[in-house]
Design a protein around this motif. Structure first.
Motif: not given
Lengths: 260, 215
Positions: A235-249
């Protein structure tokens, strides 16, 4: 800056990953080592293996898995399930696990936490807590054992305090109310647990997407988030999750290194 | 060669070296140390245990002699802390190879142990860190941190409530507070760099150069 950790979790039965990942071409999607290497390359910060092997006659299968993983994977990993005595901890750590996770056995024999922390150091003793909301009492959760089947009457926050006072170096907190629903973690529980102790808290149970992880890490005050199905089903890759979190600061480890 | 004094991460360190080079000799025999081409001191846990184990196994003098001879040395986690003069953890006297003390993190709003991936900023150049970008993250697990009294010792800096030297290097000695063997490919790269540096005479030339400057 200290990063928040993203931790995929695998269920292992007789040395094989069950409910393994289903979205990429792997030679053998049930091979724990191959999966571990895949998630390491994806940017996982740590791995958790939960041994669900029913028969103690088959324990050797998980030993082989731990040793093979340690030979080829160079990020920390935790092994839980079936660890009932200090000798079980010793075997897992000597085979190469970085941490052992205890749940039911910690409730049945709380001294196991003290002994493990004394012998091997708090940093490798994780206490896993399965908690369920007490109906009609806001801000109260009860601890369950045996994979969530048996109520203990213990208050989850009190047990978290006791476990860390006994030497647990980390808590893995699973909400039985949210687990499996993919609608988010129980952030009220996580926050109560995290604020009650001085050791890191790993959030578990309920991740359906990166926004839930962000909530657990902010509202829930968690130090790390664990998930299984959203990663394993692609559903999500680790990288997608991390990019989302990084964008959320939220600080996460994003850099990619060339394989050495 | 990796020193075996019962450290919990001994096998992980040996596996990482085997991955980037070849399986190291793992030894508890003080007599082996003098013959080592490169020496790694692993470590995790408590300073008092570490020092007690090194002493009871007769390893302190061979390690000090090895380092004094200018031969390549890598300390990991407790293997860094052991190089300093003194640890607040149990008031333990350490090896005193490098000037500094080991301090406890003050919890104030932060979780202790400092556990997880944290960034390291390089403050100078060194063969040990070749190819690893400044700001890369490495895996830490510790409740005490190195406070070096000579700022020139620091090769990498990390912030966790306080800024500390997470990598130190002087002449033939390098040491990390984090666990390169658990830090993925960047960690493996550090081990590979250490092996290459050691094979190239790791630090020996620098010691000679320093001696030359002094004379």
């Amino acid at each position: 800056m200290l990063m928040r950790r993203i931790i995929p979790c695998f269920d292992v039965d007789r040395g094989r990953v069950v409910k393994g990942i289903s979205f990429v071409e792997l030679r053998d999607a049930g091979d724990p080592v191959e999966l571990a290497k895949f998630y390491d390359a994806e940017g996982a910060d740590e791995l958790v293996f939960l041994d669900i092997t029913a028969s103690s006659d088959d324990r050797a299968t998980v030993y082989d898995m731990v040793a093979a993983t340690a030979d080829q994977v160079f990020i920390p990993f935790t092994v839980g399930g079936g660890i009932r005595a200090v000798t079980d901890m010793k075997i897992m750590l000597e085979l190469g696990a970085d941490k052992v996770s205890i749940n039911t056995s910690a409730i049945q024999t709380p001294d196991l936490i003290n002994e493990g922390a004394y012998r091997f150091g708090s940093q490798c003793i994780v206490v896993a807590i399965d908690a369920r909301r007490v109906p009609g009492q806001a801000g109260k959760w009860e601890v369950f054992t045996h994979g969530g089947r048996n109520p203990t009457g213990l208050d989850a926050v009190e047990w978290a305090r006791e476990a860390t006072a006994r030497g647990a170096g980390e808590l893995l907190v699973t909400s039985m109310d949210t687990d499996g629903h993919l609608k988010g973690y129980d952030n009220v529980l996580l926050r109560a647990m995290s604020d009650a102790v001085t050791v890191p808290v790993v959030a578990s149970g309920g991740a359906g997407g990166p926004e839930h992880m962000a909530e657990a890490l902010t509202e829930g005050h968690a130090d790390a988030v664990l998930a299984a199905s959203i990663f394993h089903f692609g559903t999500y890759s680790i990288r997608q999750v991390k990019e989302y979190l990084a964008n959320a600061g939220i600080p996460v480890r994003l850099e990619a290194a060339q394989p050495v | 060669m990796v020193i075996d004094y019962g450290a919990g991460n001994l096998r992980s360190v040996a596996r990482a070296i085997a991955h980037v080079h070849e399986a190291p000799n793992v030894t508890a025999d003080p007599a082996d140390i003098a013959a080592a081409g490169a020496l790694v001191l692993p470590g995790v846990g408590a300073a008092a245990d570490t020092m007690a184990n090194l002493r009871s196994r007769g390893l302190v003098t061979p390690i000090l002699d090895y380092i004094a001879a200018g031969r390549p040395f890598l300390g990991v986690c407790m293997g860094l802390q052991a190089l300093l003069e003194w640890s607040e953890e149990g008031g333990e006297e350490c090896l005193g190879v490098l000037p500094g003390k080991v301090r406890k993190f003050s919890p104030e709003g932060r979780k202790v142990p400092h556990m997880g991936w944290n960034t390291v900023e390089w403050v100078r150049d060194h063969p040990f860190i070749e190819g690893v970008p400044s700001g890369s993250a490495f895996y830490f697990v510790h409740s005490f941190y190195p406070e070096v009294s000579d700022p020139g010792l620091a090769l990498g800096l990390t912030e966790y409530g306080v800024e500390f030297a997470s990598v130190v290097a002087r002449d033939n000695v390098v040491a990390t507070q984090f666990h390169p063997e658990k830090s993925g490919d960047h960690g493996l790269l550090l081990y590979r760099n250490f092996v290459r540096w050691a094979l190239a005479g790791g630090g020996v030339a620098q010691v000679a150069a320093a001696a030359g400057r002094a004379s």
